[in-house]
Design a protein around this motif. Structure first.
Motif, mmCIF file in Angstrom:
data_model
loop_
_atom_site.group_PDB
_atom_site.id
_atom_site.type_symbol
_atom_site.label_atom_id
_atom_site.label_comp_id
_atom_site.label_asym_id
_atom_site.label_seq_id
_atom_site.Cartn_x
_atom_site.Cartn_y
_atom_site.Cartn_z
ATOM 1 N N VAL A 7 0.696 -1.236 0.157
ATOM 2 C CA VAL A 7 0.198 -0.038 0.170
ATOM 3 C C VAL A 7 0.761 1.304 0.083
ATOM 4 N N LEU A 8 0.701 2.301 -0.781
ATOM 5 C CA LEU A 8 1.098 3.593 -1.063
ATOM 6 C C LEU A 8 -0.070 4.743 -0.977
ATOM 7 N N TRP A 9 0.340 5.590 0.187
ATOM 8 C CA TRP A 9 -0.725 6.726 0.065
ATOM 9 C C TRP A 9 -0.143 7.802 -0.918
ATOM 10 N N LEU A 10 -1.628 8.390 -1.493
ATOM 11 C CA LEU A 10 -1.351 9.442 -2.360
ATOM 12 C C LEU A 10 -1.446 10.682 -1.749
ATOM 13 N N ILE A 11 -0.625 11.526 -1.881
ATOM 14 C CA ILE A 11 -0.478 12.986 -1.021
ATOM 15 C C ILE A 11 -0.474 13.880 -2.404
ATOM 16 N N TRP A 12 -1.409 15.153 -1.911
ATOM 17 C CA TRP A 12 -1.514 16.163 -2.657
ATOM 18 C C TRP A 12 -1.095 17.527 -1.736
ATOM 19 N N GLN A 13 -0.361 18.255 -2.466
ATOM 20 C CA GLN A 13 -0.024 19.481 -1.815
ATOM 21 C C GLN A 13 -0.657 20.872 -2.210
ATOM 22 N N ASN A 14 -1.216 21.673 -1.612
ATOM 23 C CA ASN A 14 -1.739 22.839 -2.262
ATOM 24 C C ASN A 14 -0.666 23.797 -2.247
ATOM 25 N N SER A 27 -2.925 0.439 -3.959
ATOM 26 C CA SER A 27 -2.389 -0.994 -3.369
ATOM 27 C C SER A 27 -2.347 -1.939 -4.510
ATOM 28 N N SER A 28 -1.386 -2.812 -4.348
ATOM 29 C CA SER A 28 -0.896 -3.768 -5.047
ATOM 30 C C SER A 28 -1.123 -5.473 -4.409
ATOM 31 N N LEU A 29 -1.811 -6.171 -4.991
ATOM 32 C CA LEU A 29 -1.855 -7.438 -4.475
ATOM 33 C C LEU A 29 -2.076 -8.792 -5.546
ATOM 34 N N ASP A 30 -1.070 -9.617 -5.676
ATOM 35 C CA ASP A 30 -1.266 -10.745 -6.674
ATOM 36 C C ASP A 30 -1.608 -10.333 -8.033
ATOM 37 N N GLY A 31 -0.889 -9.132 -8.418
ATOM 38 C CA GLY A 31 -0.895 -8.547 -9.620
ATOM 39 C C GLY A 31 -2.167 -7.844 -9.774
ATOM 40 N N GLU A 32 -3.089 -7.454 -9.108
ATOM 41 C CA GLU A 32 -3.994 -6.591 -9.333
ATOM 42 C C GLU A 32 -3.531 -5.193 -8.329
ATOM 43 N N PHE A 33 -3.709 -4.072 -9.156
ATOM 44 C CA PHE A 33 -3.904 -2.618 -8.643
ATOM 45 C C PHE A 33 -5.063 -2.116 -8.192
ATOM 46 N N THR A 34 -5.137 -1.465 -7.177
ATOM 47 C CA THR A 34 -6.332 -0.659 -6.631
ATOM 48 C C THR A 34 -6.198 0.669 -6.243
ATOM 49 N N PHE A 35 -7.023 1.572 -6.625
ATOM 50 C CA PHE A 35 -6.811 2.947 -6.180
ATOM 51 C C PHE A 35 -8.138 3.127 -5.691
ATOM 52 N N ALA A 36 -8.318 3.960 -4.784
ATOM 53 C CA ALA A 36 -9.465 4.605 -3.997
ATOM 54 C C ALA A 36 -9.160 5.932 -3.381
ATOM 55 N N PHE A 121 3.873 9.951 -3.599
ATOM 56 C CA PHE A 121 3.378 8.587 -2.903
ATOM 57 C C PHE A 121 4.336 8.566 -1.868
ATOM 58 N N VAL A 122 3.892 8.393 -0.566
ATOM 59 C CA VAL A 122 4.336 7.689 0.500
ATOM 60 C C VAL A 122 4.027 6.510 1.184
ATOM 61 N N GLY A 240 -6.170 7.474 7.407
ATOM 62 C CA GLY A 240 -6.054 6.081 7.048
ATOM 63 C C GLY A 240 -5.354 5.134 8.095
ATOM 64 N N PHE A 241 -5.626 5.635 9.110
ATOM 65 C CA PHE A 241 -5.246 4.974 10.616
ATOM 66 C C PHE A 241 -5.341 3.284 10.498
ATOM 67 N N ASP A 242 -6.558 3.007 10.049
ATOM 68 C CA ASP A 242 -6.866 1.625 10.080
ATOM 69 C C ASP A 242 -6.159 0.975 8.944
ATOM 70 N N ILE A 243 -5.201 1.230 8.110
ATOM 71 C CA ILE A 243 -4.882 0.604 6.909
ATOM 72 C C ILE A 243 -4.589 -0.772 6.946
ATOM 73 N N MET A 244 -3.835 -1.104 8.056
ATOM 74 C CA MET A 244 -3.560 -2.455 8.249
ATOM 75 C C MET A 244 -4.608 -3.400 8.868
ATOM 76 N N GLU A 245 -5.425 -2.775 9.509
ATOM 77 C CA GLU A 245 -6.441 -3.417 10.155
ATOM 78 C C GLU A 245 -7.701 -3.809 9.190
ATOM 79 N N ARG A 246 -7.587 -3.446 7.729
ATOM 80 C CA ARG A 246 -8.428 -3.797 6.661
ATOM 81 C C ARG A 246 -7.918 -5.171 6.051
ATOM 82 N N PHE A 247 -6.815 -5.542 6.568
ATOM 83 C CA PHE A 247 -6.214 -6.751 5.940
ATOM 84 C C PHE A 247 -5.696 -7.891 6.867
ATOM 85 N N GLU A 248 -5.747 -8.998 6.793
ATOM 86 C CA GLU A 248 -5.157 -9.912 7.740
ATOM 87 C C GLU A 248 -3.673 -10.108 7.422
#
Length: 250
Positions: A7-14, A27-36, A121-122, A240-248
């Motif tokens: 997982v990477l966070w997308l950051i925008w600067q004013n 995020s990337s997992l098993d060859g699939e990319f997801t953005f939300a 990205f961070v 995104g505090f719970d970023i790791m709580e979303r996945f086992e």
């Protein structure tokens, strides 16, 4: 058990206020990319960014949609260095990457920064059970005492954090100080500082060390700090505090 995604966070600067916001997750997992887009939390996330001038990326216009692809989205792939450049191997070495790097590895290492826009990205805050860890480049480096301390800083050096609740721009600001000399290097970036502020206010424990030093880099990439700790915080209105709580875990 479900694997842990990269997982990477997308950051925008004013560009006017210089304030940065965590607006989305790649995020990337098993060859699939997801953005939300990052719609959770009240601090420095998408909705706050939109109140301060942000407009959704042209490639991801629907802020409620979860975008998926079997390859890295073109909007992000174009941010990677060209593999055909003659110094590409040397570039990988400069970032500590092997020839087996992934696109996500390179995106994290470079931040995917372009001179033409205010995105980067961070790494996220990883949290599981009471443990957390993350790393960051010191923010505001050029305005404080970092250059005075730079020659003496070494990988593995301890640093300490101090709350700056009287800061007029951010009541949850966290200062980064050298442990031995007390030099003010700068700040924990705002999209992490709300979490770190709450950890410190709620008797959490942490250890922070210099992860890397880049004397010739741009000010915003001079010194990277790694943080590990424990906290009993169960609720956090932050980015995104719970970023790791979303996945086992694996």
């Amino acid at each position: 058990m479900t694997k842990r995604p990269f997982v990477l966070w997308l950051i925008w600067q004013n560009t006017e206020t210089r304030q940065r916001y965590h607006i989305g997750n790649l995020s990337s997992l098993d060859g699939e990319f997801t953005f939300a887009y990052e719609l959770s939390g009240k601090r420095r996330t998408l909705l706050e960014a939109m109140k301060n001038g942000y407009r959704p990326h042209l490639a991801f216009r629907d802020i409620h949609k979860v975008y998926k692809s079997n390859r890295l989205f073109d909007a992000f792939a174009r941010r990677l260095p060209d593999k055909r450049r003659p110094d590409f191997k040397e570039l990988l070495q400069s970032y500590g990457l092997s020839n087996n790097y992934t696109e996500m590895d390179l995106l994290r290492a470079t931040g995917g920064r372009l001179a033409t826009d205010p995105y980067e990205f961070v790494a996220p805050i990883y949290r599981y059970d009471n443990h957390f860890d993350f790393d960051f480049y010191v923010a505001g480096w050029r305005y404080y005492e970092g250059e005075n301390a730079l020659n003496a800083l070494k990988v593995g050096d301890d640093v300490t954090f101090e709350l700056d609740e009287m800061n007029p721009k951010d009541k949850k600001a966290v200062v980064v100080l050298t442990t031995q000399s007390g030099y003010k290097l700068g700040y924990v970036p705002a999209f992490y500082s709300g979490f770190m502020h709450d950890v410190m206010k709620n008797n959490g424990t942490y250890s922070a060390k210099v992860e890397s030093v880049h004397p010739d880099a741009k000010p915003q990439q001079k010194v990277n700090i790694s943080v590990v700790g424990e906290s009993d915080i169960t609720e956090y209105q932050g980015a995104g505090f719970d970023i790791m709580e979303r996945f086992e875990m694996v």
